[in-house]
Design an enzyme around this catalytic site. Structure first.
Site, PDB file in Angstrom:
ATOM      1  N   LYS A 196     -11.932 -21.468  10.118  1.00 44.25           N
ATOM      2  CA  LYS A 196     -11.240 -21.455   8.828  1.00 44.25           C
ATOM      3  C   LYS A 196      -9.978 -20.616   8.990  1.00 44.25           C
ATOM      4  O   LYS A 196     -10.051 -19.422   9.290  1.00 44.25           O
ATOM      5  CB  LYS A 196     -12.140 -20.869   7.755  1.00 44.25           C
ATOM      6  N   LYS A 249     -11.069 -26.184   8.917  1.00 46.49           N
ATOM      7  CA  LYS A 249     -10.427 -26.151   7.609  1.00 46.49           C
ATOM      8  C   LYS A 249      -9.140 -25.364   7.699  1.00 46.49           C
ATOM      9  O   LYS A 249      -9.170 -24.274   8.278  1.00 46.49           O
ATOM     10  CB  LYS A 249     -11.386 -25.486   6.620  1.00 46.49           C
TER      11      LYS A 249
HETATM   12  C1  PBG Z   1     -13.540 -19.346  -0.484  1.00 44.26           C
HETATM   13  C2  PBG Z   1     -12.930 -20.675  -0.248  1.00 44.26           C
HETATM   14  C3  PBG Z   1     -11.571 -21.057  -0.279  1.00 44.26           C
HETATM   15  C4  PBG Z   1     -11.551 -22.447  -0.106  1.00 44.26           C
HETATM   16  C5  PBG Z   1     -12.875 -22.857   0.054  1.00 44.26           C
HETATM   17  N1  PBG Z   1     -13.702 -21.745  -0.003  1.00 44.26           N
HETATM   18  C6  PBG Z   1     -10.349 -20.291  -0.540  1.00 44.26           C
HETATM   19  C7  PBG Z   1      -9.898 -19.207   0.336  1.00 44.26           C
HETATM   20  O1  PBG Z   1     -10.469 -18.925   1.393  1.00 44.26           O
HETATM   21  O2  PBG Z   1      -8.928 -18.584  -0.053  1.00 44.26           O
HETATM   22  C8  PBG Z   1     -10.334 -23.324  -0.118  1.00 44.26           C
HETATM   23  C9  PBG Z   1     -10.569 -24.745  -0.539  1.00 44.26           C
HETATM   24  C10 PBG Z   1      -9.333 -25.505  -0.881  1.00 44.26           C
HETATM   25  O3  PBG Z   1      -8.194 -25.016  -0.790  1.00 44.26           O
HETATM   26  O4  PBG Z   1      -9.502 -26.670  -1.279  1.00 44.26           O
HETATM   27  N2  PBG Z   1     -13.319 -18.396   0.474  1.00 44.26           N
END
Ligand code: PBG
Length: 324
Positions: A196, A249
């Site tokens: 991520k 992601k």
């Molecule tokens: C929580 C989380 C996030 C997303 C999914 N889980 C945001 C972040 O890490 O700031 C992003 C999902 C999206 O942008 O569609 N940590």
């Protein structure tokens, strides 16, 4: 070294039927996962302004939306909670009667076969908006693990089918696995947000979930967009800790990572087509600059072709309709 005119690539491109016969990648509704935002303090569903067509759902309206989604043939949802009360330790993330726990129970009543996946992360629940607990201005890794494991357990106790940690603390998959196994939930899979990245593409999501950090950013725990080998190390660790599905992601600026992870391991691979990727397409389509359906199908096919088995996307209901 051309064999032309003996070899002609255009022969199998001449009709939709021929193209269908030689097509290498197909999209199917079974591989789509739909993210849903469930909000505690709303009377009516509220559209997220930067994500046209995506709503924050109050519990009272969630049942009808779940029926619609299941009716479209979508087989899994990914849940995010928006609590009324936030505090330093995100206690609404793991309280028994909190918003997500109630949403899970409701969904399981309305559509027992729908696979309910829950995002496990504290940022929507903490007053500071970070994904773990804070001491002396920094996010504490090991202390956060205990809360994340409690959060995952409370989701599973409420009926969640899969838990998906997205916080990027070291050791969280192992901590969650240990807690679930200790409580008799050894059969519940973990979908790990393994690679991520600290991405600007999450902007609209943070508006949707009210989870923008109140100070600093997430670069001390999410990955540097410049790194690829590091993603494979993250995948290695998550596999060793017991992950059942790994994830990359965002998706579009990271198609090379999806391909590398696909070639590197044999776990099912998910890719998250995130909020900013959705918003850009919606905005351009609304301006009449692109053909939305065509672009969405092209983008999702590209994510599949890169190697993803599961695509998490806000376009899931529209795509399910187009595929019918
Ligand atoms: C929580 C989380 C996030 C997303 C999914 N889980 C945001 C972040 O890490 O700031 C992003 C999902 C999206 O942008 O569609 N940590």
């Amino acid at each position: 070294m051309s064999n032309f005119p003996i070899v002609r690539m255009r022969r199998t491109r001449q009709s939709e039927q021929l193209r269908g016969l030689v097509r290498e990648t197909r999209l199917s509704v079974e591989s789509l996962m739909y993210p849903l935002f469930v909000a505690e303090d709303r009377e009516q569903p509220q559209e997220i302004s930067s994500m046209p067509g995506v709503m924050q759902w109050p519990l009272e309206h969630l049942g009808r939306e779940i029926e619609r989604i299941a009716g479209l043939g979508i087989s899994s949802v990914l849940l995010f909670g928006i609590p009324t009360d936030k505090d330093e330790t995100g206690s609404q993330a793991y309280a028994e009667q909190a918003i997500i726990q109630r949403a899970i129970k409701l969904i399981k009543e309305v559509a027992p076969h729908l696979v309910v996946v829950t995002d496990v992360c504290l940022c929507e629940y903490t007053s500071h908006g970070h994904c773990g607990v804070i001491h002396n201005g920094t996010v504490q890794n090991d202390e956060s693990l205990e809360l994340l494991a409690r959060m995952a357990l409370s989701h599973v106790e409420a009926g969640a089918d899969i838990v998906a940690p997205s916080d990027m603390m070291d050791g969280r998959v192992g901590a969650i696995r240990h807690t679930l196994d200790g409580q008799g939930f050894s059969a519940i899979p973990i979908m790990a947000y393994s690679a991520k990245y600290a991405s600007g593409f999450y902007g609209p999501f943070r508006e949707a979930a009210g989870s923008t950090p109140q100070f600093g950013d997430r670069r001390s725990y999410q990955m540097d967009p410049a790194n690829a080998r590091e993603a494979l190390r993250e995948v290695d660790l998550d596999i060793a800790e017991g992950a059942d599905i790994v994830m990359v992601k965002p998706a579009l600026a990271y198609l090379d990572i999806i391909r590398q992870v696909r070639d590197y391991c044999n776990l099912p691979l998910a890719a998250y087509n995130v909020s900013g990727e959705y918003s850009m397409i919606k905005a351009a389509a609304r301006n009449g600059w692109i053909d939305e359906q065509r672009i969405v199908m092209e983008v999702l096919t590209g994510i599949r072709r890169a190697g993803a088995d599961i695509i998490i996307t806000y376009f899931a209901p529209e795509v399910a309709q187009w595929l019918k």
